[in-house]
Design a protein around this motif. Structure first.
Motif, PDB file in Angstrom:
ATOM      1  N   CYS A 187      61.465  31.295   4.983  1.00 45.95           N
ATOM      2  CA  CYS A 187      60.408  30.508   4.344  1.00 45.95           C
ATOM      3  C   CYS A 187      60.421  29.096   4.905  1.00 45.95           C
ATOM      4  O   CYS A 187      61.477  28.471   4.988  1.00 45.95           O
ATOM      5  N   ASN A 188      59.245  28.598   5.286  1.00 51.43           N
ATOM      6  CA  ASN A 188      59.158  27.206   5.735  1.00 51.43           C
ATOM      7  C   ASN A 188      57.998  26.464   5.074  1.00 51.43           C
ATOM      8  O   ASN A 188      57.628  25.391   5.498  1.00 51.43           O
ATOM      9  N   SER A 189      57.433  27.077   4.015  1.00 50.77           N
ATOM     10  CA  SER A 189      56.388  26.389   3.248  1.00 50.77           C
ATOM     11  C   SER A 189      56.388  26.900   1.816  1.00 50.77           C
ATOM     12  O   SER A 189      56.808  28.031   1.552  1.00 50.77           O
ATOM     13  N   VAL A 190      55.924  26.051   0.924  1.00 53.88           N
ATOM     14  CA  VAL A 190      55.914  26.363  -0.503  1.00 53.88           C
ATOM     15  C   VAL A 190      54.579  25.939  -1.092  1.00 53.88           C
ATOM     16  O   VAL A 190      54.073  24.861  -0.774  1.00 53.88           O
ATOM     17  N   HIS A 191      54.018  26.794  -1.945  1.00 44.49           N
ATOM     18  CA  HIS A 191      52.825  26.401  -2.700  1.00 44.49           C
ATOM     19  C   HIS A 191      53.161  26.438  -4.185  1.00 44.49           C
ATOM     20  O   HIS A 191      54.068  27.164  -4.605  1.00 44.49           O
ATOM     21  N   MET A 192      52.459  25.653  -4.935  1.00 43.08           N
ATOM     22  CA  MET A 192      52.720  25.547  -6.371  1.00 43.08           C
ATOM     23  C   MET A 192      51.548  26.089  -7.196  1.00 43.08           C
ATOM     24  O   MET A 192      51.362  25.710  -8.344  1.00 43.08           O
ATOM     25  N   ILE A 193      50.770  26.981  -6.611  1.00 39.88           N
ATOM     26  CA  ILE A 193      49.630  27.574  -7.322  1.00 39.88           C
ATOM     27  C   ILE A 193      50.168  28.424  -8.465  1.00 39.88           C
ATOM     28  O   ILE A 193      51.006  29.303  -8.264  1.00 39.88           O
TER      29      ILE A 193
ATOM     30  N   LEU B 171      57.569  18.086  -6.422  1.00 37.08           N
ATOM     31  CA  LEU B 171      56.389  18.826  -5.977  1.00 37.08           C
ATOM     32  C   LEU B 171      55.723  19.399  -7.223  1.00 37.08           C
ATOM     33  O   LEU B 171      56.319  20.192  -7.940  1.00 37.08           O
ATOM     34  N   ARG B 172      54.510  18.967  -7.486  1.00 38.98           N
ATOM     35  CA  ARG B 172      53.833  19.290  -8.747  1.00 38.98           C
ATOM     36  C   ARG B 172      52.930  20.521  -8.614  1.00 38.98           C
ATOM     37  O   ARG B 172      52.585  20.923  -7.502  1.00 38.98           O
ATOM     38  N   PRO B 173      52.574  21.117  -9.765  1.00 43.81           N
ATOM     39  CA  PRO B 173      51.668  22.275  -9.741  1.00 43.81           C
ATOM     40  C   PRO B 173      50.421  21.995  -8.904  1.00 43.81           C
ATOM     41  O   PRO B 173      49.885  20.890  -8.924  1.00 43.81           O
ATOM     42  N   TRP B 174      50.007  23.005  -8.156  1.00 46.53           N
ATOM     43  CA  TRP B 174      48.826  23.018  -7.297  1.00 46.53           C
ATOM     44  C   TRP B 174      49.010  22.225  -6.005  1.00 46.53           C
ATOM     45  O   TRP B 174      48.069  22.062  -5.253  1.00 46.53           O
ATOM     46  N   GLN B 175      50.217  21.762  -5.702  1.00 45.52           N
ATOM     47  CA  GLN B 175      50.482  21.093  -4.438  1.00 45.52           C
ATOM     48  C   GLN B 175      51.078  22.080  -3.426  1.00 45.52           C
ATOM     49  O   GLN B 175      51.480  23.193  -3.778  1.00 45.52           O
ATOM     50  N   PHE B 176      51.167  21.645  -2.171  1.00 42.66           N
ATOM     51  CA  PHE B 176      51.671  22.459  -1.070  1.00 42.66           C
ATOM     52  C   PHE B 176      52.608  21.603  -0.228  1.00 42.66           C
ATOM     53  O   PHE B 176      52.399  20.399  -0.091  1.00 42.66           O
ATOM     54  N   SER B 177      53.626  22.230   0.344  1.00 41.66           N
ATOM     55  CA  SER B 177      54.548  21.516   1.220  1.00 41.66           C
ATOM     56  C   SER B 177      55.020  22.470   2.316  1.00 41.66           C
ATOM     57  O   SER B 177      55.143  23.675   2.091  1.00 41.66           O
ATOM     58  N   ALA B 178      55.303  21.920   3.493  1.00 39.85           N
ATOM     59  CA  ALA B 178      55.778  22.736   4.608  1.00 39.85           C
ATOM     60  C   ALA B 178      56.716  21.925   5.499  1.00 39.85           C
ATOM     61  O   ALA B 178      56.691  20.699   5.489  1.00 39.85           O
ATOM     62  N   CYS B 179      57.517  22.664   6.283  1.00 33.30           N
ATOM     63  CA  CYS B 179      58.412  22.041   7.256  1.00 33.30           C
ATOM     64  C   CYS B 179      58.590  23.020   8.411  1.00 33.30           C
ATOM     65  O   CYS B 179      59.183  24.084   8.240  1.00 33.30           O
ATOM     66  N   ARG B 180      58.076  22.664   9.563  1.00 31.05           N
ATOM     67  CA  ARG B 180      58.113  23.563  10.724  1.00 31.05           C
ATOM     68  C   ARG B 180      59.533  23.877  11.184  1.00 31.05           C
ATOM     69  O   ARG B 180      59.786  24.949  11.731  1.00 31.05           O
ATOM     70  N   LYS B 181      60.469  22.963  10.988  1.00 26.73           N
ATOM     71  CA  LYS B 181      61.837  23.163  11.448  1.00 26.73           C
ATOM     72  C   LYS B 181      62.655  24.086  10.539  1.00 26.73           C
ATOM     73  O   LYS B 181      63.733  24.527  10.912  1.00 26.73           O
ATOM     74  N   ALA B 182      62.152  24.361   9.348  1.00 25.52           N
ATOM     75  CA  ALA B 182      62.920  25.103   8.350  1.00 25.52           C
ATOM     76  C   ALA B 182      62.858  26.611   8.549  1.00 25.52           C
ATOM     77  O   ALA B 182      61.870  27.157   9.043  1.00 25.52           O
ATOM     78  N   TYR B 183      63.931  27.267   8.138  1.00 19.67           N
ATOM     79  CA  TYR B 183      63.995  28.720   8.099  1.00 19.67           C
ATOM     80  C   TYR B 183      64.158  29.210   6.658  1.00 19.67           C
ATOM     81  O   TYR B 183      63.844  30.340   6.336  1.00 19.67           O
ATOM     82  N   LYS B 184      64.674  28.337   5.782  1.00 21.12           N
ATOM     83  CA  LYS B 184      64.919  28.672   4.373  1.00 21.12           C
ATOM     84  C   LYS B 184      64.426  27.531   3.502  1.00 21.12           C
ATOM     85  O   LYS B 184      64.374  26.384   3.951  1.00 21.12           O
ATOM     86  N   THR B 185      64.081  27.854   2.260  1.00 22.69           N
ATOM     87  CA  THR B 185      63.800  26.796   1.288  1.00 22.69           C
ATOM     88  C   THR B 185      64.633  27.039   0.042  1.00 22.69           C
ATOM     89  O   THR B 185      64.855  28.183  -0.361  1.00 22.69           O
ATOM     90  N   LEU B 186      65.086  25.957  -0.532  1.00 22.20           N
ATOM     91  CA  LEU B 186      65.810  25.994  -1.796  1.00 22.20           C
ATOM     92  C   LEU B 186      64.970  25.240  -2.812  1.00 22.20           C
ATOM     93  O   LEU B 186      64.700  24.049  -2.634  1.00 22.20           O
TER      94      LEU B 186
END
Length: 117
Positions: free
Chosen positions: A46-52, A76-91
């Motif tokens: 995972c390298n991106s997260v959505h809060m939908i 990171l609040r509801p309905w926002q989005f975040s990403a990181c191209r360098k990432a392989y994992k998200t916590l």
């Protein structure tokens, strides 16, 4: 459901994380789950997260395959989005948790299987 303990290199516990490494667990994420202060969700790959559909904010820590922190997103609040191209994992962790830890970009986290503790 498999859980792992994530620790800093100096041994401080960051959280007990549910491992989301199947398509269903990654898709569901934290939807419908209550995130306690010492819990987390480790999503691989995972390298991106959505809060939908989320009802509360979270902090997101982006990690490489080697568990090195490459980006930290606080509140990171509801309905926002975040990403990181360098990432392989998200916590994904509680917004209350990260303030008590001194995590920085470049730090490495250690993963311990709870069955071995």
């Amino acid at each position: 459901m498999k859980k792992s303990i994530l620790k800093t290199s100096d041994g401080k516990t960051v959280c007990a994380a549910i491992l989301a490494n199947t398509p269903w667990l990654r898709l569901r994420g934290l939807l419908g789950r209550k995130l306690n202060i010492d819990d987390g969700l480790l999503i691989i790959p995972c390298n991106s997260v959505h809060m939908i559909g989320m009802k509360y904010p979270i902090d997101v820590i982006y990690l490489t395959k080697e568990n090195k922190i490459v980006k930290i997103v606080k509140n990171l609040r509801p309905w926002q989005f975040s990403a990181c191209r360098k990432a392989y994992k998200t916590l994904e962790i509680s917004t209350e948790n990260i303030e008590s830890k001194s995590l920085n970009i470049g730090d490495s986290l250690l993963l311990e299987d709870m069955r071995t503790l």
